[in-house]
Write an enzyme that holds these catalytic residues in place. Structure first.
Site, mmCIF file in Angstrom:
data_model
loop_
_atom_site.group_PDB
_atom_site.id
_atom_site.type_symbol
_atom_site.label_atom_id
_atom_site.label_comp_id
_atom_site.label_asym_id
_atom_site.label_seq_id
_atom_site.Cartn_x
_atom_site.Cartn_y
_atom_site.Cartn_z
ATOM 1 N N ASN A 1 -33.869 9.175 10.789
ATOM 2 C CA ASN A 1 -32.956 9.667 9.754
ATOM 3 C C ASN A 1 -33.823 10.334 8.683
ATOM 4 O O ASN A 1 -34.406 9.666 7.839
ATOM 5 C CB ASN A 1 -32.171 8.478 9.177
ATOM 6 C CG ASN A 1 -31.146 8.906 8.149
ATOM 7 O OD1 ASN A 1 -31.096 10.068 7.742
ATOM 8 N ND2 ASN A 1 -30.334 7.967 7.720
ATOM 9 N N ARG B 1 -30.249 11.463 13.243
ATOM 10 C CA ARG B 1 -29.003 11.495 12.480
ATOM 11 C C ARG B 1 -28.929 12.836 11.737
ATOM 12 O O ARG B 1 -29.847 13.219 11.027
ATOM 13 C CB ARG B 1 -28.986 10.357 11.462
ATOM 14 C CG ARG B 1 -27.729 10.389 10.646
ATOM 15 C CD ARG B 1 -27.899 9.741 9.312
ATOM 16 N NE ARG B 1 -26.674 9.898 8.552
ATOM 17 C CZ ARG B 1 -26.638 9.895 7.236
ATOM 18 N NH1 ARG B 1 -27.735 9.743 6.528
ATOM 19 N NH2 ARG B 1 -25.487 10.049 6.620
ATOM 20 N N HIS C 1 -19.589 10.580 7.352
ATOM 21 C CA HIS C 1 -19.611 9.176 7.811
ATOM 22 C C HIS C 1 -18.979 9.024 9.192
ATOM 23 O O HIS C 1 -18.530 7.923 9.559
ATOM 24 C CB HIS C 1 -18.810 8.242 6.868
ATOM 25 C CG HIS C 1 -19.360 8.116 5.488
ATOM 26 N ND1 HIS C 1 -18.545 8.047 4.379
ATOM 27 C CD2 HIS C 1 -20.625 8.029 5.033
ATOM 28 C CE1 HIS C 1 -19.290 7.922 3.295
ATOM 29 N NE2 HIS C 1 -20.558 7.915 3.675
ATOM 30 N N ARG D 1 -20.184 10.134 -7.479
ATOM 31 C CA ARG D 1 -19.414 11.357 -7.192
ATOM 32 C C ARG D 1 -17.977 11.198 -7.675
ATOM 33 O O ARG D 1 -17.396 10.121 -7.557
ATOM 34 C CB ARG D 1 -19.370 11.629 -5.690
ATOM 35 C CG ARG D 1 -20.713 11.977 -5.106
ATOM 36 C CD ARG D 1 -20.578 12.299 -3.620
ATOM 37 N NE ARG D 1 -21.824 12.022 -2.944
ATOM 38 C CZ ARG D 1 -21.927 11.471 -1.738
ATOM 39 N NH1 ARG D 1 -20.842 11.152 -1.056
ATOM 40 N NH2 ARG D 1 -23.096 11.265 -1.204
ATOM 41 N N GLU E 1 -24.463 2.467 12.370
ATOM 42 C CA GLU E 1 -24.606 3.876 12.758
ATOM 43 C C GLU E 1 -25.820 4.088 13.662
ATOM 44 O O GLU E 1 -25.775 4.890 14.591
ATOM 45 C CB GLU E 1 -24.733 4.742 11.495
ATOM 46 C CG GLU E 1 -23.435 4.812 10.719
ATOM 47 C CD GLU E 1 -23.624 5.097 9.242
ATOM 48 O OE1 GLU E 1 -24.028 4.174 8.510
ATOM 49 O OE2 GLU E 1 -23.376 6.230 8.816
#
Ligand code: ADP
Length: 400
Positions: A7, A90, A179, A239, A385
């Site tokens: 990742n 990823r 996601h 956010r 994940e």
């Protein structure tokens, strides 16, 4: 099969080495401060963490150091790099080009380059990580697993924004979601519990520092809360999520912000942090709420109200609901947020077992938190994940 999951971020490279025989993690770690110094932290079960400060000018060097560490007789876990049979990467944004995981070739890299515009920082880092791995392991197959891929089944009326059609096409402006790998994993676990995908209606709530909710019908995403970028949808740590678009030019004018400054502001200074003025982290906010802090309470109330609205709207969109799933940092750990989001949803068939919910934190496996008389089962499912990336990588490489 030994699969290395990578990742790559702008200045970091996280990794996990999987043995897919039993899905165990042999080792994991992170290379940090790439380009501005360099250090590696390497972890293996039953051993003390290994940490070394070592120069990493770029991701190619970081990958070399990662391989040196994995093959180091003293701190590593494999004899040589040929033991790594495949690498899974990823990838945050695959645009509309990728609806599933793919084996890397020149055409795939060219398409990934076209995604740069959509997620410049992430895609640049991914390409560096990928090129670093190809340089260090030229014979090892590389697979890309996209955060956007699972959402590619959305119908056009869910992913199209009401702006001029030609402009949307020209600039690839549409809902992509994010996601996806996590939503796919927890939806897959839920489908195993329900015993079938066909005919099922599931809402998956990935609530972490970044949060998104998906409606999964017949095992396929029909809508998701994140959009063109991960800025849309729920209030998040820093956010803002969805706000009236007119606020954007208004604030830019008032504050004299450039587009880049406005983007930074919406990504880093809003959400739970902006409203509470305290912290983006629900642990801090939970403590503050308990101490009577009203702005912390407001920040949390906004989030739980929004989750409830998504549950309602996605139940309407699917004409029913068979299961509700919570996952990620907040979804797995913050019982008060799950409780508030599910409160007064009995008319939709959702009723929590208050005690079970209050006891469920950091679950190892899937935990049912709804009451026995809840028509809709509600589960906490820890996301994984990296396991999805390792499994996809193995499947693609085995089929070669
Ligand atoms: P990211 O999106 O960066 O992966 P996480 O999924 O770790 O973030 O979610 C971060 C949020 O989850 C924070 O608001 C934090 O308060 C909450 N969280 C994470 N772990 C725990 C925990 N063990 N206990 C309570 N809250 C947690």
């Amino acid at each position: 099969m030994k699969v290395l999951v990578v990742n790559a971020g702008s200045s970091s490279l996280k990794y996990q080495l999987f043995d897919t025989k039993d899905n165990s993690v042999i080792a994991k770690g992170i290379c940090e401060r790439i380009g501005i110094g360099g250090e590696i932290t390497h972890k293996m079960a039953g051993r003390e963490d290994y940490h070394k400060v070592v120069d990493m000018a770029d991701h190619t060097e970081a990958t070399k150091i990662l391989i040196e560490t994995l093959t180091d007789p003293a701190v590593g876990c494999i004899a040589n790099m040929d033991e790594i049979e495949a690498v899974g990467h990823r990838i945050v944004h695959g645009g509309a080009y990728f609806s599933q995981s793919v084996l890397v070739n020149d055409d795939v890299i060219a398409k990934l380059e076209l995604c740069r515009d959509l997620a410049p920082l992430h895609t640049g880092a991914h390409l560096m990580g990928l090129r670093g791995c190809i340089a260090a392991m030229p014979k090892t197959p590389q697979v890309l697993v996209f955060d956007t891929a699972f959402h590619q089944t959305m119908p056009d009326y869910a992913y199209t924004y009401p702006i001029p059609y030609e402009m949307a096409q020209q600039y690839q402006i549409r809902r992509y979601g994010a996601h996806g790998t996590s939503h796919r994993y927890v939806a897959g676990e839920m489908i195993k519990v329900l015993g079938k995908a066909e005919g099922t209606k599931i809402i998956t709530c990935h609530l972490g520092n970044g949060s998104s909710i998906s409606a999964v019908k017949d095992g396929k995403v029909i809508d998701t809360s994140m959009g063109f970028t991960p800025l849309e949808g729920l209030e998040m740590g820093t956010r803002c999520g969805t706000i009236d678009p007119a606020v954007v030019p208004f604030v830019m004018e008032k504050k004299g912000f450039t587009p880049a400054q406005m983007s930074d502001f919406m990504n880093k200074e809003c959400g739970l942090l902006g409203v509470s003025g305290l912290s983006p982290d629900c642990r801090d906010l939970g403590d503050a709420v308990a101490a009577g802090n009203e702005r912390a309470a407001l920040a949390v109330n906004i989030l739980t109200y929004q989750i409830k609205k998504y549950i309602g709207s996605y139940t309407a969109a699917m004409n029913g609901l068979d299961a509700l799933v919570f996952t990620a940092g907040i979804g797995e750990n913050r019982d008060e947020i799950r409780a508030a989001a599910c409160r007064d949803l009995e008319y939709l068939g959702i009723k929590l077992d208050e005690e079970k919910n209050a006891q469920t934190h950091r679950p190892i496996g899937n935990v049912l938190i709804s009451a026995p008389d809840s028509k809709v089962p509600v589960y906490v499912i820890p996301t994984n994940e990296e396991l999805v990336i390792a499994s996809d990588t193995e499947a693609i490489v085995r089929a070669l």
